[in-house]
Design an enzyme around this catalytic site. Structure first.
Site, PDB file in Angstrom:
ATOM      1  N   VAL A 196       0.839  -1.216   0.000  1.00  0.00           N
ATOM      2  CA  VAL A 196       0.000   0.000   0.000  1.00  0.00           C
ATOM      3  C   VAL A 196       0.871   1.262   0.000  1.00  0.00           C
ATOM      4  O   VAL A 196       1.906   1.302   0.656  1.00  0.00           O
ATOM      5  CB  VAL A 196      -0.915  -0.004   1.264  1.00  0.00           C
ATOM      6  CG1 VAL A 196      -1.717   1.295   1.386  1.00  0.00           C
ATOM      7  CG2 VAL A 196      -1.855  -1.189   1.205  1.00  0.00           C
ATOM      8  N   SER A 201      -1.844   0.301  -5.750  1.00  0.00           N
ATOM      9  CA  SER A 201      -2.707  -0.502  -4.866  1.00  0.00           C
ATOM     10  C   SER A 201      -4.101   0.102  -4.767  1.00  0.00           C
ATOM     11  O   SER A 201      -5.100  -0.630  -4.758  1.00  0.00           O
ATOM     12  CB  SER A 201      -2.086  -0.629  -3.474  1.00  0.00           C
ATOM     13  OG  SER A 201      -1.959   0.644  -2.893  1.00  0.00           O
ATOM     14  N   ALA A 215      -5.721   1.927  -7.019  1.00  0.00           N
ATOM     15  CA  ALA A 215      -6.452   1.690  -8.280  1.00  0.00           C
ATOM     16  C   ALA A 215      -6.910   0.239  -8.352  1.00  0.00           C
ATOM     17  O   ALA A 215      -8.048  -0.042  -8.738  1.00  0.00           O
ATOM     18  CB  ALA A 215      -5.558   2.017  -9.477  1.00  0.00           C
ATOM     19  N   ALA A 216      -6.049  -0.688  -7.950  1.00  0.00           N
ATOM     20  CA  ALA A 216      -6.410  -2.112  -8.053  1.00  0.00           C
ATOM     21  C   ALA A 216      -7.592  -2.434  -7.148  1.00  0.00           C
ATOM     22  O   ALA A 216      -8.530  -3.128  -7.559  1.00  0.00           O
ATOM     23  CB  ALA A 216      -5.202  -2.982  -7.705  1.00  0.00           C
ATOM     24  N   ASP A 265      -3.550   4.867 -13.597  1.00  0.00           N
ATOM     25  CA  ASP A 265      -3.544   3.668 -12.739  1.00  0.00           C
ATOM     26  C   ASP A 265      -4.829   2.866 -12.920  1.00  0.00           C
ATOM     27  O   ASP A 265      -4.795   1.630 -13.017  1.00  0.00           O
ATOM     28  CB  ASP A 265      -3.436   4.071 -11.260  1.00  0.00           C
ATOM     29  CG  ASP A 265      -2.103   4.683 -10.913  1.00  0.00           C
ATOM     30  OD1 ASP A 265      -1.421   5.171 -11.831  1.00  0.00           O
ATOM     31  OD2 ASP A 265      -1.731   4.676  -9.732  1.00  0.00           O
TER      32      ASP A 265
END
Ligand code: MEV
Length: 302
Positions: A88, A94, A96-97, A138
């Site tokens: 993170v 992280s 965006a995912a 992202d």
């Protein structure tokens, strides 16, 4: 119960410049965030950060995703559980995912019929709401996977080399770093604008070399990009130590990925060199991960 996952990413070129509309090239990596959703009486969000209800402090991205998806479906309560392989706040995408995987999971659970372009747009809106001035990079690459050029939304050929990520472990705030660059640009527009233009031009020059798999030329250009990121003030001693550790053990290239200040560097390498490069990064006291480009964007897992 539905499970969806989405990948993290590294920037080959163009972070910060992309905020001003210049081109960037970004590459999805084989580290994923998985989001499990099921209907429940109340809304519960469960992650390594804690277990909360809708909560803009602990889970701002997912809370905003639920709000957005409530415009499309009658969501009374939902239990959302997140597991992530992506560190993170380290520039590996992280947020965006988790945003994109949550949108897709709710899309599937409530049959909202969103397509990939819709998911990327909603994801970008969420990032903007939480972060302020976020580019669509992202969220777009996490949705589509592969290697993409932004803002053109053009897919380039996949990278077939090792990607070594070095993590300083130092948290960096994208919002703050983007604001710092904006201040420097306001103070010295005649100096900073040409640097941002050069970074954008680099993506256009690199496009052909990415498509041809010419890692040595991509590497030369990435190293120039690193110098320009230092020039706009987003480098630092910890990042430079990792950059030079990777370059001196044979990486084609090594540069900051993401906002800088802390977070990660990315090095491209021949497969045989990847472990030595990762070890050189670890020898500086940082963490290293060896990964690869993935063509898999957001997907339904079960
Ligand atoms: C952060 O991962 C990349 C930046 O260019 C910001 C953005 O694109 O939103 C610094």
């Amino acid at each position: 119960m539905i499970t969806c996952s989405a990948p993290g990413k590294v920037y080959l070129f163009g972070e910060h410049a992309v905020v001003y509309g210049y081109s960037a090239i970004c590459c999805a990596i084989d580290l994923r965030t998985r989001v499990q959703v099921e209907i429940s009486d109340t809304t519960i969000i469960e992650s390594s950060l804690g277990i909360t209800g809708p909560d803009l402090q602990t889970h701002p991205y997912i809370t905003r995703v639920i709000e957005k998806m409530q415009d499309l479906a009658d969501i009374k309560g939902v239990h959302i559980k997140i597991e992530s392989e992506i560190p993170v706040g380290s520039g590996l995408g992280s947020s965006a995912a988790v945003t994109i995987a949550s949108i897709q999971a709710l899309n599937e659970l409530f049959s909202c019929k969103l397509g990939l372009e819709d998911i990327a747009i909603i994801g970008h809106d969420v990032e903007r709401q939480v972060q302020g001035n976020a580019s669509p990079t992202d969220t777009y690459v996490s949705t589509m996977g592969g290697v993409v050029m932004i803002p053109e939304r053009k897919k380039l050929n996949a990278l077939d080399c090792s990607i070594v990520v070095g993590n300083t472990g130092k948290f960096s705030s994208t919002k703050e770093l983007v604001a710092n660059v904006a201040r420097l640009r306001d103070e010295f527009p005649d100096i900073i604008d040409p640097i941002l233009t050069s970074i954008g031009d680099m993506s256009h020059i690199a496009e052909e070399h990415v498509n041809n798999g010419d890692y040595s030329t991509i590497g030369k250009l990435m190293n120039v990009n690193q110098g320009l990121l230092d020039a706009i003030g987003v480098g630092g001693a910890e990042l430079s130590a990792l950059v030079y550790a990777a370059r001196s053990t044979g990486a084609y290239s090594a540069k900051i990925t993401g906002a800088g200040g802390g977070g990660c560097i990315v090095a491209l390498a021949e497969n045989n060199d990847a472990e030595n490069i990762a070890q050189a990064i670890r020898d500086t006291g940082a963490e290293a991960i060896i990964t690869r480009n993935t063509h898999k964007g957001v997907r339904l897992e079960s």
